[in-house]
Scaffold this active site. Structure first.
Site, PDB file in Angstrom:
ATOM      1  N   HIS A 150       0.837  -1.222   0.000  1.00  0.00           N
ATOM      2  CA  HIS A 150       0.000   0.000   0.000  1.00  0.00           C
ATOM      3  C   HIS A 150       0.867   1.265   0.000  1.00  0.00           C
ATOM      4  O   HIS A 150       0.442   2.301   0.517  1.00  0.00           O
ATOM      5  CB  HIS A 150      -0.949   0.042   1.199  1.00  0.00           C
ATOM      6  CG  HIS A 150      -1.694  -1.231   1.444  1.00  0.00           C
ATOM      7  ND1 HIS A 150      -2.925  -1.499   0.890  1.00  0.00           N
ATOM      8  CD2 HIS A 150      -1.354  -2.346   2.143  1.00  0.00           C
ATOM      9  CE1 HIS A 150      -3.324  -2.710   1.269  1.00  0.00           C
ATOM     10  NE2 HIS A 150      -2.385  -3.248   2.020  1.00  0.00           N
ATOM     11  N   SER A 209      14.001  21.537 -16.702  1.00  0.00           N
ATOM     12  CA  SER A 209      12.755  22.267 -16.960  1.00  0.00           C
ATOM     13  C   SER A 209      13.102  23.556 -17.686  1.00  0.00           C
ATOM     14  O   SER A 209      14.196  24.091 -17.527  1.00  0.00           O
ATOM     15  CB  SER A 209      12.069  22.564 -15.632  1.00  0.00           C
ATOM     16  OG  SER A 209      11.299  23.746 -15.729  1.00  0.00           O
ATOM     17  N   LYS A 219      15.204  21.849 -11.488  1.00  0.00           N
ATOM     18  CA  LYS A 219      14.559  20.575 -11.801  1.00  0.00           C
ATOM     19  C   LYS A 219      15.473  19.567 -12.502  1.00  0.00           C
ATOM     20  O   LYS A 219      16.315  19.911 -13.309  1.00  0.00           O
ATOM     21  CB  LYS A 219      13.331  20.811 -12.695  1.00  0.00           C
ATOM     22  CG  LYS A 219      12.156  21.432 -11.984  1.00  0.00           C
ATOM     23  CD  LYS A 219      11.557  20.548 -10.903  1.00  0.00           C
ATOM     24  CE  LYS A 219      10.732  19.430 -11.442  1.00  0.00           C
ATOM     25  NZ  LYS A 219       9.410  19.718 -11.884  1.00  0.00           N
ATOM     26  N   GLU A 246       8.872   8.252 -17.301  1.00  0.00           N
ATOM     27  CA  GLU A 246       7.485   8.702 -17.488  1.00  0.00           C
ATOM     28  C   GLU A 246       6.975   8.321 -18.877  1.00  0.00           C
ATOM     29  O   GLU A 246       5.837   7.905 -19.054  1.00  0.00           O
ATOM     30  CB  GLU A 246       7.389  10.212 -17.292  1.00  0.00           C
ATOM     31  CG  GLU A 246       7.612  10.635 -15.849  1.00  0.00           C
ATOM     32  CD  GLU A 246       7.745  12.145 -15.715  1.00  0.00           C
ATOM     33  OE1 GLU A 246       6.747  12.850 -15.923  1.00  0.00           O
ATOM     34  OE2 GLU A 246       8.860  12.615 -15.430  1.00  0.00           O
TER      35      GLU A 246
END
Ligand code: ARG
Length: 458
Positions: A155, A276, A282, A289
């Site tokens: 979980h 970024s 970043k 992804e």
């Protein structure tokens, strides 16, 4: 003029021609198409269906077409209907009427069913090799982290202590099954449809066993209708790719989590991360992804194939031309994902200290505390309850099971003694988990050795 000109009194409408044409995406099967045609021509010659000299000339002609395509001196005609028509027309251009004999006892229906199988057999070999490469990177990394303790989760809550090696090898096992799954599907696909002809075989004395053998198939397909009309092998292989991508996607999701500031278990190499355009601080895990995203696309390809087939009467229907873009897309993108994921994983830095620190919080040794009491004679349910109470007490006092004083333990049960601290030590917790398949370093070492063998056998 179309090849079927005899039956028609008009040219086909331009829009229909363009709509019908598949050369833009089936041209990639040129080598397989030519290979199949060479085997077919050899068989026609051997069986006396065409003259031996014609069979020779056709085979030589096909070889020269292959060489010219490969050298770039022959380019695909975008106006050809498909790769099969293109190669045949080119052969006839080169050989005159001898070229026109190639299509004896054959149809594009069995031809395309053959070409896709040959293409998939080659393409899947590449995917298998990439899975092996990834498996070896996983094993190499795991080897360095047999003792690297991290929290195992359920979980997404810290649950019990494991090692990074154990975690990595879970993916190793999934990928090992993916490799086997593809091998199984390829073996099942490895029957030859050539000679099924349009749907009902032929009156010519062809030798289907000969072509099957020349092309490396186990045997000819037993039913000519089935030979031209099923694409179950495309569906099965696409499904195997979907499952493989699902595994890569879950792995990617974990890497995304692990390189966040919230976890900081790993750091991606700069070559495999991106910045970024506005936020100077970043470092984004775009590769993982994109893999997670592309998994949806490959699931889409699988649904395309399943939906395309579900209502088709036997035998061939033009709907089936749609199989190629779907399965090619699934192959191309799976291959891209593997090719990017492998070096990314290989270069990623593992931040052991952060894993160990995360493992120290979250009471992941609570089960071991309960097991301690069980070893001293208490029934598990009672031990579970006492440990739960101790955890609640620790949370309230901002303590851990390691820093909780012995008196507090003993206030809950007199079975507790000084050795509790040794029992709940994370290194002990991992070392003692030596049941088959568990994270104890020795058990994982054995798992690793076995897995390496499985990945590297052909
Ligand atoms: N381009 C077709 C396909 O991909 C080849 C088979 C065409 N056969 C036919 N009878 N129209 O399925």
């Amino acid at each position: 003029m179309a090849l079927w000109a005899g039956r028609f009194s008009k040219e086909v409408d331009e829009t229909v021609n363009a709509f019908n044409s598949s050369i833009a995406f089936d041209a990639r099967m040129y080598a397989q198409d030519i290979r199949g045609s060479i085997a077919h021509a050899a068989m026609l010659g051997k069986c006396g269906i065409i003259e031996a000299s014609e069979s020779e000339a056709i085979q030589e002609g096909l070889k020269s077409i292959l060489a010219d395509i490969e050298q770039g001196t022959l380019v695909f005609d975008p106006n050809a209907e498909d790769i099969h028509m293109f190669v045949e027309a080119e052969l006839t251009k080169r050989l005159g009427s001898t070229g026109k004999r190639l299509h004896t006892a054959r149809s594009r229906n069995d031809q395309v069913a053959l070409d896709i199988r040959l293409y998939l057999r080659d393409a899947m070999q590449k995917i298998q090799n990439l899975i092996t490469e990834l498996g070896n990177v996983i094993c190499d990394t795991a080897e360095q982290h047999l003792e690297t303790i991290m929290p195992g989760y359920t979980h997404l809550q810290r649950a019990q202590p494991i090692t990074f090696a154990h975690h990595l090898l879970a993916y190793g096992q999934m990928l090992r099954r993916d490799r086997e799954r593809i091998a199984d599907a390829v073996a099942r696909m490895n029957e030859c449809p050539l000679g099924s002809c349009a749907l009902a075989g032929t009156t010519y004395p062809i030798d289907r066993h000969m072509t099957a053998e020349l092309l490396g198939f186990r045997q000819p397909m037993a039913n000519s209708l089935d030979g031209v009309s099923d694409r179950d092998f495309c569906i099965e292989l696409c499904c195997a790719l979907s499952i493989l991508m699902t595994h890569l996607s879950r792995f990617s999701e974990e890497i995304i989590l692990w390189c966040s500031w919230e976890f900081k278990f790993i750091e991606l190499d700069d070559a495999y991360a991106t910045g970024s355009s506005i936020m100077p601080q970043k470092k984004n895990p775009d590769v993982t992804e994109l893999i997670r995203g592309k998994t949806g696309r490959i699931n889409g390809d699988l649904i395309t194939l399943l939906s395309m087939m579900k209502g088709l009467p036997l035998a061939y229907n033009k709907d089936m031309q749609e199989d190629k873009e779907a399965i090619f897309d699934a192959i191309d993108h799976t291959e891209l994902c593997l090719k990017t994921f492998i070096p990314m994983l290989k270069t990623m830095r593992v931040l052991k200290e952060n894993m160990r620190n995360a493992a120290a919080k979250g009471f992941i040794n609570a089960t071991d505390c309960a097991d301690y009491l069980v070893r001293k004679g208490m029934p598990f349910r009672d031990a579970y309850k006492i440990t739960g109470t101790l955890v609640a007490f620790c949370i309230q006092k901002d303590l851990t099971l390691e820093t909780l004083p012995l008196e507090e333990y003993q206030a809950m049960s007199e079975l507790f003694a000084e050795d509790i601290y040794q029992a709940i030590n994370l290194e002990t917790c991992v070392k003692e988990r030596r049941s088959y398949g568990a994270p104890a370093p020795d058990a994982v070492k054995q798992q690793l050795a076995d897995l390496r063998v499985l990945f590297n056998q052909s």
